[in-house]
Motif scaffolding. Structure first.
Motif, mmCIF file in Angstrom:
data_model
loop_
_atom_site.group_PDB
_atom_site.id
_atom_site.type_symbol
_atom_site.label_atom_id
_atom_site.label_comp_id
_atom_site.label_asym_id
_atom_site.label_seq_id
_atom_site.Cartn_x
_atom_site.Cartn_y
_atom_site.Cartn_z
ATOM 1 N N GLN B 78 29.717 51.244 47.175
ATOM 2 C CA GLN B 78 28.350 51.129 47.705
ATOM 3 C C GLN B 78 27.726 49.779 47.344
ATOM 4 O O GLN B 78 27.008 49.178 48.151
ATOM 5 N N ALA B 79 27.998 49.303 46.126
ATOM 6 C CA ALA B 79 27.430 48.025 45.700
ATOM 7 C C ALA B 79 27.997 46.871 46.539
ATOM 8 O O ALA B 79 27.258 46.005 47.019
ATOM 9 N N ILE B 80 29.310 46.872 46.755
ATOM 10 C CA ILE B 80 29.937 45.810 47.560
ATOM 11 C C ILE B 80 29.443 45.891 49.009
ATOM 12 O O ILE B 80 29.146 44.866 49.642
ATOM 13 N N GLU B 81 29.342 47.111 49.518
ATOM 14 C CA GLU B 81 28.866 47.282 50.907
ATOM 15 C C GLU B 81 27.441 46.748 51.052
ATOM 16 O O GLU B 81 27.110 46.116 52.061
ATOM 17 N N GLU B 82 26.599 46.987 50.041
ATOM 18 C CA GLU B 82 25.222 46.482 50.127
ATOM 19 C C GLU B 82 25.211 44.951 50.071
ATOM 20 O O GLU B 82 24.475 44.292 50.807
ATOM 21 N N LEU B 83 26.070 44.378 49.229
ATOM 22 C CA LEU B 83 26.157 42.914 49.148
ATOM 23 C C LEU B 83 26.617 42.308 50.471
ATOM 24 O O LEU B 83 26.172 41.234 50.866
ATOM 25 N N MET B 84 27.529 42.995 51.150
ATOM 26 C CA MET B 84 28.122 42.432 52.370
ATOM 27 C C MET B 84 27.455 42.944 53.637
ATOM 28 O O MET B 84 27.900 42.603 54.747
ATOM 29 N N LEU B 229 18.407 61.794 44.092
ATOM 30 C CA LEU B 229 17.142 61.760 44.846
ATOM 31 C C LEU B 229 16.916 60.397 45.498
ATOM 32 O O LEU B 229 16.068 60.272 46.383
ATOM 33 N N LEU B 230 17.655 59.364 45.067
ATOM 34 C CA LEU B 230 17.548 58.041 45.702
ATOM 35 C C LEU B 230 18.086 58.086 47.134
ATOM 36 O O LEU B 230 17.820 57.188 47.927
ATOM 37 N N GLY B 231 18.908 59.098 47.421
ATOM 38 C CA GLY B 231 19.353 59.295 48.797
ATOM 39 C C GLY B 231 20.611 58.539 49.192
ATOM 40 O O GLY B 231 20.884 58.371 50.377
ATOM 41 N N TYR B 232 21.395 58.096 48.225
ATOM 42 C CA TYR B 232 22.652 57.407 48.573
ATOM 43 C C TYR B 232 23.640 58.417 49.188
ATOM 44 O O TYR B 232 23.406 59.629 49.127
ATOM 45 N N ALA B 233 24.736 57.905 49.734
ATOM 46 C CA ALA B 233 25.720 58.735 50.469
ATOM 47 C C ALA B 233 24.963 59.629 51.460
ATOM 48 O O ALA B 233 24.112 59.130 52.190
ATOM 49 N N ALA B 234 25.203 60.968 51.422
ATOM 50 C CA ALA B 234 24.504 61.841 52.385
ATOM 51 C C ALA B 234 23.397 62.646 51.717
ATOM 52 O O ALA B 234 22.851 63.569 52.318
ATOM 53 N N TYR B 235 23.058 62.311 50.467
ATOM 54 C CA TYR B 235 22.091 63.140 49.731
ATOM 55 C C TYR B 235 20.709 63.160 50.386
ATOM 56 O O TYR B 235 19.960 64.102 50.217
ATOM 57 N N GLY B 290 25.616 37.311 46.510
ATOM 58 C CA GLY B 290 24.277 37.780 46.128
ATOM 59 C C GLY B 290 24.305 38.663 44.892
ATOM 60 O O GLY B 290 25.290 38.679 44.144
ATOM 61 N N GLU B 291 23.215 39.397 44.697
ATOM 62 C CA GLU B 291 23.090 40.274 43.542
ATOM 63 C C GLU B 291 22.659 41.654 44.011
ATOM 64 O O GLU B 291 21.885 41.774 44.959
ATOM 65 N N VAL B 292 23.122 42.671 43.308
ATOM 66 C CA VAL B 292 22.714 44.030 43.659
ATOM 67 C C VAL B 292 22.731 44.907 42.412
ATOM 68 O O VAL B 292 23.523 44.678 41.491
ATOM 69 N N ILE B 293 21.831 45.881 42.388
ATOM 70 C CA ILE B 293 21.865 46.920 41.354
ATOM 71 C C ILE B 293 22.135 48.236 42.064
ATOM 72 O O ILE B 293 21.479 48.560 43.056
ATOM 73 N N MET B 294 23.113 48.972 41.600
ATOM 74 C CA MET B 294 23.450 50.259 42.196
ATOM 75 C C MET B 294 23.319 51.344 41.134
ATOM 76 O O MET B 294 23.849 51.213 40.037
ATOM 77 N N ARG B 295 22.574 52.385 41.456
ATOM 78 C CA ARG B 295 22.428 53.506 40.526
ATOM 79 C C ARG B 295 22.875 54.790 41.211
ATOM 80 O O ARG B 295 22.425 55.067 42.323
ATOM 81 N N ARG B 300 27.421 62.951 33.885
ATOM 82 C CA ARG B 300 26.732 62.801 32.598
ATOM 83 C C ARG B 300 25.387 62.098 32.725
ATOM 84 O O ARG B 300 24.696 61.912 31.730
ATOM 85 N N GLY B 301 25.039 61.650 33.915
ATOM 86 C CA GLY B 301 23.735 61.019 34.117
ATOM 87 C C GLY B 301 23.813 59.733 34.913
ATOM 88 O O GLY B 301 24.806 59.471 35.607
ATOM 89 N N GLU B 302 22.763 58.948 34.774
ATOM 90 C CA GLU B 302 22.621 57.744 35.588
ATOM 91 C C GLU B 302 23.681 56.687 35.247
ATOM 92 O O GLU B 302 23.840 56.293 34.088
ATOM 93 N N LEU B 303 24.369 56.228 36.284
ATOM 94 C CA LEU B 303 25.306 55.104 36.135
ATOM 95 C C LEU B 303 24.664 53.900 36.797
ATOM 96 O O LEU B 303 24.178 53.994 37.925
ATOM 97 N N LEU B 304 24.603 52.778 36.084
ATOM 98 C CA LEU B 304 24.018 51.560 36.673
ATOM 99 C C LEU B 304 25.074 50.471 36.739
ATOM 100 O O LEU B 304 25.748 50.176 35.746
ATOM 101 N N TYR B 305 25.208 49.903 37.927
ATOM 102 C CA TYR B 305 26.050 48.715 38.111
ATOM 103 C C TYR B 305 25.143 47.556 38.504
ATOM 104 O O TYR B 305 24.255 47.728 39.356
ATOM 105 N N TYR B 306 25.395 46.393 37.919
ATOM 106 C CA TYR B 306 24.787 45.158 38.415
ATOM 107 C C TYR B 306 25.946 44.266 38.829
ATOM 108 O O TYR B 306 26.848 44.000 38.032
ATOM 109 N N LEU B 307 25.934 43.838 40.091
ATOM 110 C CA LEU B 307 26.995 42.961 40.592
ATOM 111 C C LEU B 307 26.402 41.640 41.052
ATOM 112 O O LEU B 307 25.349 41.619 41.708
#
Lengths: 127, 359
Positions: B78-84, B229-235, B290-295, B300-307
């Motif tokens: 998802q992070a790479i897709e948002e960057l591209m 609740l952020l609504g990523y994928a099909a949520y 570019g830069e992106v933050i993906m949560r 186990r809870g929130e995973l945060l990536y910064y790319l």
């Protein structure tokens, strides 16, 4: 893309963090990236689902004040900054002395800051 | 004056599937301080991503942790897709959601088994893992293998689900739900389980926020926070509310996970019912910039990536902040003041994942 970013100066860090702590923000983490003349630092916070990022850059020899007076849990990402980047943190109450996740046996010091490692004369990973 | 003793808890301990140590400072049977010691399985994945091709780092993401492998690939893709600027086909988003919920189910059921095993409930442990076997069979049938499945890729998914797979999933979900209905009353009402968990490892809502708790650890303290609740994928298209318990103890954290198993079953059924037709993969060309933050919400809870990328073959920076790392300071807080005999169960209550922490 990166949103909700507030550009601040290093000197404004404690004041900005104090305000976020007062308004019940949660500290998510701190990200450091080695750039041309130092480090780009991003402090990630959340309130509910909303993200807030504080951002500033420091030069290699600059120290960063610990934000543990407002967020005690910051000792975790601040020790990571010391381990992986060699960033100096002042007034850090729990200081693992660059042995938080890395160990004495780790051949590469400051693996995410190759310029720092090279300046210290330690082994640097190949490009 | 009470004599203080320091004892090492871990790195090899019966309740730790992976190595971590807590140096416990005791006064008689009471813990007065705890210092975590990490560094037993660091692999340098963040550094490796700065020299590897960004497409190959997808496989690195999957190998951060065996139990959360699907979540890491989902977040990375998802992070790479948002960057591209890649728009993933709707069907792929639903498939990702189904596999993410299957991943959550197997992770929660793994934890539930380990938790009751630590309390001495051998039979319940085996029943829980027998229920987990239904989930692993669903993963194997729909993704080809049980742990490292490689189903999610940049631009969509590598596999599709056909009518036979969907039928199998629905049949297995019914069996799983039946098995969970049988064991749920033991988790919720058994007097001995309640004796070992109610009022143990307290973490108030205010302390949970201040100490950065995430996932079931935060939701067990009454915090309504779930990255889905952020609504990523099909949520975004699915109907659900975060499972929250307000007891702020080990019992509350356990109930959140048990109830989330039922929630995952319901989410998968919803996703199957509204699975759109069409392609599951779009071709991705170019390099990220570019830069992106993906949560996202891991088990186990929130995973945060910064790319961060600048158009090269590899990433300039890939910051991985996993939920267990955030839950360590709350855990230290919970252990302080606890009886030594309760430390294993309290430690388990955050569902530690050390492979994720050290990456």
């Amino acid at each position: 893309m990166l949103t909700n970013v507030r550009e601040i100066s290093k000197d404004d860090l404690l004041e900005s963090v104090q305000e976020l702590a007062r308004t019940n923000h949660r500290l998510i983490s701190i990200t450091a990236t080695e750039v041309a003349e130092g480090f780009d630092l991003i402090y990630h916070f959340a309130q509910g689902m909303t993200l807030t990022n504080l951002r500033f850059t420091i030069e290699y020899d600059q120290e960063v004040p610990s934000i543990t007076p407002f967020y005690f849990c910051a000792f975790v990402p601040e020790n990571e900054l010391k381990d992986f980047h060699g960033i100096k943190i002042t007034n850090l109450p729990i200081n693992y002395r660059q042995l938080f996740i890395l160990s004495e046996l780790t051949p590469i010091k400051t693996p995410l800051a190759p310029k720092v490692a090279a300046a210290a004369g330690t082994e640097v990973l190949p490009e | 004056m009470t004599r203080r003793t320091v004892i090492p808890f871990g790195p090899q301990h019966v309740v730790f599937p992976e190595p971590i140590q807590f140096r416990l400072v005791l006064e008689e049977e009471r813990v007065v301080d705890a210092v975590p010691a990490l560094g037993y399985m660091h692999r340098g994945i963040e550094q490796l991503a700065t020299v590897k091709d960004f497409t190959k780092s997808l496989y690195l993401a999957e190998r951060i942790c065996g139990i959360c492998s699907v979540m890491h690939t989902l977040a990375y893709a998802q992070a790479i897709e948002e960057l591209m600027g890649v728009e993933v086909p709707p069907r792929a988003k639903y498939l990702r959601t189904i596999w993410a919920e299957l991943g959550r189910l197997q992770s929660h059921l793994l934890w539930m088994g380990l938790a009751v095993d630590a309390l001495g409930y051998e039979s319940l442990f085996m029943q829980t893992w027998r229920a987990r076997e239904h989930v692993l069979e669903m993963i194997e049938f729909t993704e080809g293998s049980r742990i490292m499945t490689g189903s999610i890729t940049i631009g969509g998914t590598k596999r599709d689900l056909h009518a036979e797979s969907l039928e199998f999933l629905l049949k297995k979900l019914a069996q799983l739900e039946k098995a969970l209905n049988e064991i749920y009353p033991v988790f919720s009402d058994d007097p001995l389980i309640k004796q070992r968990t109610v009022g143990v490892g307290l973490l108030s809502k205010a302390e949970a926020i201040k100490l950065g708790a995430v996932g079931p650890t935060a939701r067990g303290s009454g915090i309504v926070e779930d990255m889905r609740l952020l609504g990523y994928a099909a949520y975004r298209e699915l109907d659900f509310q975060p499972v929250v318990e307000a007891s702020c103890d080990t019992y509350g954290r356990m109930l959140v996970r048990v109830k989330e198993c039922f929630q995952s079953i319901e989410l998968i059924r919803q996703a199957i019912a509204s699975l759109p037709p069409g392609e599951v993969l779009v071709k991705v060309k170019g390099r990220p910039e570019g830069e992106v933050i993906m949560r996202i919400e891991q088990p186990r809870g929130e995973l945060l990536y910064y790319l961060k990328a600048s158009g090269g073959k590899s990433l300039d920076r890939w910051r991985i902040r996993t939920p267990t790392l955030s839950n360590l300071p709350p855990l230290v807080h919970m252990i302080k003041g606890a009886r030594l005999a309760d430390v294993p169960m309290i430690t388990l209550s955050i569902d530690t994942c050390i492979a994720c922490v050290e990456r």
